[in-house]
Design a protein around this motif. Structure first.
Motif, short mmCIF file in Angstrom:
data_model
loop_
_atom_site.label_atom_id
_atom_site.label_comp_id
_atom_site.label_asym_id
_atom_site.label_seq_id
_atom_site.Cartn_x
_atom_site.Cartn_y
_atom_site.Cartn_z
N ASN A 113 0.84 -1.21 0.00
CA ASN A 113 0.00 0.00 0.00
C ASN A 113 0.87 1.25 0.00
N SER A 114 0.28 2.36 -0.47
CA SER A 114 1.11 3.52 -0.79
C SER A 114 1.75 4.17 0.44
N THR A 115 1.14 4.05 1.60
CA THR A 115 1.76 4.59 2.82
C THR A 115 3.06 3.83 3.12
N GLU A 116 2.97 2.52 3.00
CA GLU A 116 4.17 1.70 3.27
C GLU A 116 5.24 1.93 2.22
N ILE A 117 4.81 2.08 0.99
CA ILE A 117 5.78 2.32 -0.09
C ILE A 117 6.54 3.61 0.18
N LYS A 118 5.78 4.64 0.55
CA LYS A 118 6.40 5.94 0.80
C LYS A 118 7.40 5.82 1.95
N LYS A 119 6.99 5.12 2.98
CA LYS A 119 7.85 4.97 4.16
C LYS A 119 9.15 4.27 3.78
N ARG A 120 9.02 3.16 3.09
CA ARG A 120 10.21 2.37 2.73
C ARG A 120 11.12 3.14 1.75
N ALA A 121 10.54 3.74 0.73
CA ALA A 121 11.35 4.46 -0.26
C ALA A 121 12.05 5.66 0.39
N ASP A 122 11.36 6.34 1.28
CA ASP A 122 11.98 7.49 1.96
C ASP A 122 13.11 7.05 2.90
N GLU A 123 12.90 5.93 3.56
CA GLU A 123 13.97 5.37 4.40
C GLU A 123 15.23 5.12 3.57
N LEU A 124 15.01 4.53 2.40
CA LEU A 124 16.15 4.18 1.54
C LEU A 124 16.81 5.42 0.95
N LEU A 125 15.99 6.42 0.63
CA LEU A 125 16.53 7.69 0.14
C LEU A 125 17.46 8.30 1.17
N GLN A 126 17.06 8.18 2.41
CA GLN A 126 17.89 8.69 3.49
C GLN A 126 19.16 7.86 3.60
N TYR A 127 18.99 6.55 3.49
CA TYR A 127 20.13 5.65 3.61
C TYR A 127 21.20 5.95 2.54
N ILE A 128 20.76 6.24 1.32
CA ILE A 128 21.74 6.52 0.25
C ILE A 128 22.11 8.01 0.21
N ASP A 129 21.55 8.77 1.13
CA ASP A 129 21.92 10.17 1.29
C ASP A 129 21.59 11.00 0.05
N LEU A 130 20.42 10.77 -0.52
CA LEU A 130 20.02 11.52 -1.71
C LEU A 130 18.60 12.09 -1.56
N GLU A 131 18.24 12.44 -0.33
CA GLU A 131 16.89 12.94 -0.11
C GLU A 131 16.58 14.17 -0.96
N GLU A 132 17.62 14.99 -1.21
CA GLU A 132 17.36 16.21 -1.97
C GLU A 132 17.13 15.92 -3.45
N LYS A 133 17.39 14.69 -3.89
CA LYS A 133 17.16 14.33 -5.30
C LYS A 133 15.87 13.53 -5.49
#
Ligand SMILES: Nc1ncnc2c1ncn2[C@@H]1O[C@H](COP(=O)(O)OP(=O)(O)O)[C@@H](O)[C@H]1O
Ligand SMILES: [Mg+2]
Length: 332
Positions: A113-133
């Motif tokens: 579901n889209s809430t979980e997708i957002k959570k997981r993808a945002d976690e990973l964005l933070q992990y790879i240090d590219l939140e601004e992209k």
């Protein structure tokens, strides 16, 4: 976690049969980084494509966490594929999707579901240090950034294994380093295992726990980096490594007055300043001509090419001393 037993793969081409993989076997443990190195055409990519059954080997078996993948019905196999993530030399991102959507893609396929997708993808964005992209498109990213996104996408479904087919080959040395660090971190943080295909010795040295050297479709030798570099069992492995060494050194033995030796260092002895002791303990002079010391995961290994000047018996004593310190000495 991964056990490959006697796989072979032959391609039929216009010019006849190509035996791309011949009787290849190896195992990868949980949290292990296993390297496959070899020159272009050795069969590395074909092995990796067999691992997730993009290619079906005509012989042999692949056990993934104890399960024979080839025996699974397609529906089950598709489920298992989420346990294997992949990254490539040319990143293979979806150019029409932004960074967030690239990372979310495998999750959407799982109908999360889209809430979980957002959570997981945002976690990973933070992990790879590219939140601004987050909203950027691949064309707006550097090579290193693209590969970070590809790694996040590969990690999205919580895989147990990551396959990297020349994942750093298109990157400059500094960026390569940062990608290798990210991969090592991923082993620690997510407990994944990695099969790392590369033709770059530096990459293999830096990151792999064990390495299989491939030539002509076969794994001709397998071992830790130290074993392969310092004490290769197979002449072909020695030649292969020699070839890579020769690229960095070009020393003519005849051009020197003294005798030349290659000293190979193992982890054991790098903490003692062996070389500086030599001239003090024995009546010899040492001229360092070339060398390459590498920081490995388990310590340091490397070699030095030195010229020895002094009386024969003093040299012999010095060489014996080196042997006692665990340094492997070869006359050149
Ligand atoms: N789909 C294919 N059809 C025919 N030949 C192939 C195919 N894929 C690979 N090969 C051949 O198999 C051999 C091994 O290729 P590959 O696995 O790509 O090696 P590497 O990744 O080590 O460079 C090569 O001779 C290559 O030309
Ligand atoms: Mg390849």
């Amino acid at each position: 976690m991964l056990k490959v037993e006697h796989i072979s793969k032959t391609f039929q081409t216009d010019k006849g049969e190509v035996k791309a993989v011949r009787d290849v076997s190896f195992e990868v443990a949980d949290g292990e980084i296993y390297g496959l190195i070899g020159l272009s055409g050795a069969g590395k990519s074909t092995v990796v494509r067999c691992l997730n059954l993009l290619e079906r080997p005509e012989e042999g078996t692949i056990y993934f966490n104890g399960e024979n993948l080839a025996s699974l019905p397609d529906r089950e196999l598709r489920k298992r594929r989420k346990d294997i993530g992949m990254i490539f030399q040319h990143f293979n991102l979806f150019e029409q999707k932004n960074v967030f959507e690239n990372i979310a893609f495998p999750l959407r396929r799982l109908r999360m579901n889209s809430t979980e997708i957002k959570k997981r993808a945002d976690e990973l964005l933070q992990y790879i240090d590219l939140e601004e992209k987050r909203e950027a498109y691949p064309s707006e990213l550097s090579g290193g950034q693209k590969q970070r996104v590809a790694i996040a996408r590969a990690l999205a479904t919580n895989p147990k294994l990551i396959l990297s087919d020349e994942g750093t080959s298109a990157l400059d040395p500094e960026t390569t380093q940062s990608i290798l660090t990210l991969l090592k971190d991923s082993v620690k943080k997510f407990g994944v295992s990695i099969v790392m295909i590369t033709h770059q010795m530096e990459v293999a040295k830096e990151i792999c726990d064990r390495i299989g050297v491939m030539e002509g479709g076969e794994i001709i030798e397998e071992g830790t980096v130290e074993e392969l570099f310092l004490h290769p069992k197979e002449k072909r492995t020695f030649k292969f490594i020699q070839k890579l060494r020769d690229e960095v050194e070009d020393i003519s033995v005849d051009a020197y007055e003294g005798k030349l030796y290659r000293l190979s260092f193992d982890n054991v002895n790098v903490s003692t300043p062996v070389i500086s002791h030599l001239s003090r303990l024995f009546d010899v002079d040492i001229n360092i001509l070339a060398g390459n010391m590498n920081a490995l995961r388990s310590g340091q290994v490397g070699y030095l090419i030195i010229e020895f000047l002094g009386a024969e018996e003093e040299k012999d004593k010095a060489i014996a001393y080196l042997g006692e310190q665990g340094v492997y000495v070869e006359a050149m």
